[in-house]
Design a protein around this motif. Structure first.
Motif, PDB file in Angstrom:
ATOM      1  N   VAL A   1       0.828  -1.207   0.000  1.00 52.85           N
ATOM      2  CA  VAL A   1       0.000   0.000   0.000  1.00 52.85           C
ATOM      3  C   VAL A   1       0.862   1.257   0.000  1.00 52.85           C
ATOM      4  O   VAL A   1       0.658   2.176  -0.801  1.00 52.85           O
ATOM      5  CB  VAL A   1      -0.947  -0.002   1.221  1.00 52.85           C
TER       6      VAL A   1
ATOM      7  N   SER B   1       2.956   1.678  -3.273  1.00 51.13           N
ATOM      8  CA  SER B   1       2.069   2.066  -4.385  1.00 51.13           C
ATOM      9  C   SER B   1       1.719   3.544  -4.296  1.00 51.13           C
ATOM     10  O   SER B   1       1.771   4.271  -5.296  1.00 51.13           O
ATOM     11  CB  SER B   1       0.787   1.225  -4.364  1.00 51.13           C
TER      12      SER B   1
ATOM     13  N   ILE C   1     -14.873   1.137  -3.708  1.00 48.77           N
ATOM     14  CA  ILE C   1     -13.516   0.849  -3.242  1.00 48.77           C
ATOM     15  C   ILE C   1     -13.348   1.084  -1.735  1.00 48.77           C
ATOM     16  O   ILE C   1     -12.243   0.915  -1.211  1.00 48.77           O
ATOM     17  CB  ILE C   1     -12.461   1.671  -4.006  1.00 48.77           C
TER      18      ILE C   1
ATOM     19  N   THR D   1     -11.191  -1.251   0.951  1.00 50.24           N
ATOM     20  CA  THR D   1     -10.293  -2.017   0.088  1.00 50.24           C
ATOM     21  C   THR D   1      -8.899  -1.374   0.152  1.00 50.24           C
ATOM     22  O   THR D   1      -8.765  -0.209   0.542  1.00 50.24           O
ATOM     23  CB  THR D   1     -10.768  -2.021  -1.374  1.00 50.24           C
TER      24      THR D   1
ATOM     25  N   SER E   1      -7.290  -0.241  -2.245  1.00 45.39           N
ATOM     26  CA  SER E   1      -7.259   0.857  -3.214  1.00 45.39           C
ATOM     27  C   SER E   1      -7.540   2.200  -2.547  1.00 45.39           C
ATOM     28  O   SER E   1      -6.846   3.190  -2.794  1.00 45.39           O
ATOM     29  CB  SER E   1      -8.279   0.611  -4.333  1.00 45.39           C
TER      30      SER E   1
ATOM     31  N   ILE F   1      -4.636   3.366  -0.491  1.00 47.76           N
ATOM     32  CA  ILE F   1      -3.592   3.980  -1.320  1.00 47.76           C
ATOM     33  C   ILE F   1      -3.958   5.422  -1.634  1.00 47.76           C
ATOM     34  O   ILE F   1      -3.112   6.322  -1.559  1.00 47.76           O
ATOM     35  CB  ILE F   1      -3.400   3.169  -2.618  1.00 47.76           C
TER      36      ILE F   1
ATOM     37  N   THR G   1      -7.337  -5.708   4.654  1.00 47.76           N
ATOM     38  CA  THR G   1      -6.907  -4.305   4.765  1.00 47.76           C
ATOM     39  C   THR G   1      -6.160  -4.039   6.076  1.00 47.76           C
ATOM     40  O   THR G   1      -5.990  -2.889   6.455  1.00 47.76           O
ATOM     41  CB  THR G   1      -8.116  -3.349   4.677  1.00 47.76           C
TER      42      THR G   1
END
Length: 231
Positions: free
Chosen positions: A28, A31, A92, A95, A97, A100, A181
């Protein structure tokens, strides 16, 4: 002392649950760091080179965002991406995502603000050179980014350290869901409240090790930067 022994035993036993949490944290944060760096460096170089109306205000804006409370970031993202929110169709929330995205919002101003200061110093040294050869903006940006590469890596590492230590925003938008997560900082908070101090301590030790590693790399790069006259 017993908790410390159990923590090291857990680390060196290569417990799959422990390393799943560690790898998700790194995934995470790295990214978010890569995306933030791609966005931040061109913006920083442009602001450092160009003189335009509102430049000081823009710099003040980025500097102010460095102190943006992570829990507030998490709250705003939760409202936006919840099912009843305007961006809920992305689905999302809870999650990796959205975690991030939260970290990008938090570390992007840090990388931009620190990078602008470094690039402005180098731009002052190169300003006459750029004017003499009528250098185009794109070439100026590439030159500054290349010559300031060691200093910029230090800025980027600062962003990574901030991302890895973040807990407020990602626990709101990520939900701290096991095997999905749950990252190091949120696990430390949860397991401490549960009384599972050995797991919390083992993750804390890993975070300290990563922090020492990042600081060591930053120190070496700073010395290289000074030797090569990039600062």
């Amino acid at each position: 002392m017993e908790i410390l022994y159990q923590s090291f035993s857990l680390i060196f036993s290569f417990d799959p649950n422990l390393y799943e949490i560690i790898f998700l944290s790194l995934k995470v944060s790295l990214s978010a760091l890569i995306i933030s760096t791609i966005l931040a460096l061109p913006i920083s170089a442009f602001v450092a080179i160009k003189n335009f109306y509102g430049k000081k205000v823009l710099k003040l804006f980025f500097n102010s965002l460095m102190a943006l409370p992570p829990v507030f970031v998490g709250l705003i993202l939760y409202i936006l991406f919840s099912k009843s929110g305007p961006l809920g169709f992305f689905e999302i929330l809870y999650t990796p995502s959205i975690m991030i995205v939260a970290q990008i919002i938090i570390i992007l101003p840090i990388i931009i603000s620190i990078s602008i200061e470094n690039l402005e110093m180098i731009n002052k040294e190169y300003e006459d050179f750029f004017l003499m050869f009528n250098t185009k903006l794109k070439r100026r940006i590439l030159t500054l980014l290349w010559d300031a590469r060691f200093s910029l890596i230090t800025c980027i590492l600062s962003g990574l350290g901030r991302a890895l230590s973040e807990v407020g925003a990602i626990i709101i938008v990520g939900g701290n869901i096991i095997h999905y997560t749950r990252v190091m900082t949120t696990t430390i908070a949860l397991e401490t409240s549960r009384g599972n101090l050995s797991l919390a301590m083992s993750l804390g030790i890993i975070l300290i090790f990563i922090a020492l590693l990042l600081n060591s790399v930053a120190f070496v790069l700073k010395n290289i930067s000074i030797k090569n006259s990039y600062e």
